[in-house]
Design a protein around this motif. Structure first.
Motif, short mmCIF file in Angstrom:
data_model
loop_
_atom_site.label_atom_id
_atom_site.label_comp_id
_atom_site.label_asym_id
_atom_site.label_seq_id
_atom_site.Cartn_x
_atom_site.Cartn_y
_atom_site.Cartn_z
N ARG A 54 0.28 -12.05 5.25
CA ARG A 54 1.72 -11.84 5.38
C ARG A 54 2.19 -10.95 4.24
N ILE A 55 2.69 -9.79 4.57
CA ILE A 55 3.30 -8.89 3.59
C ILE A 55 4.73 -8.66 4.05
N ALA A 56 5.67 -9.23 3.32
CA ALA A 56 7.06 -9.24 3.77
C ALA A 56 7.71 -7.86 3.74
N ASP A 57 7.28 -7.01 2.80
CA ASP A 57 7.94 -5.71 2.62
C ASP A 57 6.90 -4.60 2.56
N PRO A 58 6.22 -4.32 3.67
CA PRO A 58 5.12 -3.35 3.63
C PRO A 58 5.57 -1.92 3.37
N THR A 59 6.84 -1.60 3.62
CA THR A 59 7.31 -0.23 3.41
C THR A 59 7.88 -0.01 2.02
N SER A 60 7.86 -1.03 1.16
CA SER A 60 8.31 -0.84 -0.21
C SER A 60 7.47 0.23 -0.89
N GLY A 61 8.13 1.15 -1.58
CA GLY A 61 7.41 2.20 -2.30
C GLY A 61 7.06 1.83 -3.71
N MET A 62 7.48 0.66 -4.17
CA MET A 62 7.17 0.24 -5.53
C MET A 62 5.94 -0.66 -5.49
N ARG A 63 4.78 -0.07 -5.80
CA ARG A 63 3.52 -0.80 -5.71
C ARG A 63 2.72 -0.59 -6.99
N LEU A 64 2.10 -1.65 -7.45
CA LEU A 64 1.25 -1.61 -8.64
C LEU A 64 -0.21 -1.74 -8.21
#
Length: 226
Positions: free
Chosen positions: A144-154
């Protein structure tokens, strides 16, 4: 731990100064590099004037190539973590430390700065697309990835290396799905984001539709042949 913020910038003359200034003020222990993606405005000139660390691409190559350039830089400079950080001021630097701490504590290869870990998604065409992508990721990976389109990724060092040496990695949801399916631990932390107030987005309306179609097709079909 050495942390690098990679800031892809395309025609962000109106926002890049405020973005970098806030990052330096709020997260002074985080290094950064601006990847100027062939901007037609004064982005590159402003970065030179301010003395910002910058990689200046001679033509516009798109977000994927700009981000991969930053990841090659991070790999060669020996960074432990690299965070994708928008030039338009939407991402907030106070959450970077929490993302790093989560990656270290959970031994996660990817940490997504999510808007929806603790909050419900609103109703809009963009959110409908996010729900669709999240559903496909869960169906194909069990995660489950709630916000897959978030551009803030580490990303940790191992994923930095894969971006730097590979040719089929992009800062997109289908890559997150592929990494999750292949055993990489992906975590999410709740963050707040702002709306864009200036500059030019990589995604126009027509590009957004194409992006959704490509992403869904990639997760459902193409990723299985990687």
């Amino acid at each position: 731990m050495k942390v690098l913020a990679i800031i892809p910038a395309y025609n962000e003359e109106e926002s890049i100064d405020a973005t970098v200034s806030e990052l330096v003020s709020v997260a002074p222990d985080v290094d950064y590099v601006v990847v100027n993606d062939g901007s037609r405005d004064g982005t590159a000139a402003l970065c030179r004037q301010k003395g910002y660390p910058m990689i200046d691409l001679p033509v516009n190559l798109g977000l994927t190539a700009a981000f991969q350039t930053g990841m090659k830089y991070a790999y060669r400079k020996g960074y432990d973590y690299a965070v994708q950080f928008d030039a338009d001021g939407q991402h907030r630097p106070e959450f970077i430390r929490m993302m790093v701490d989560t990656a270290a504590r959970e031994n996660a290869g990817v940490v997504v700065g999510s808007r929806f870990v603790e909050r419900e998604k609103g109703f809009s065409a963009r959110m409908a697309g996010s729900v669709l992508i999240a559903s496909i990721i869960r169906m194909t990976t069990g995660r489950r990835i709630a916000d897959p389109t978030s551009g803030m990724r580490l990303y940790d060092r191992s994923i930095i290396e894969r971006f730097a040496k590979g040719h089929d990695f992009a800062p997109e949801p289908d890559t997150i799905a592929y990494l999750a399916r292949s055993g990489t631990k992906v975590c999410e932390v709740q963050v707040d984001m702002r709306d864009r107030t200036a500059g030019e987005s990589y995604l126009s309306f027509t590009k957004s539709i194409s992006y959704m179609a490509r992403t869904c097709a990639s997760i459902l079909f193409l990723q299985w042949f990687r």
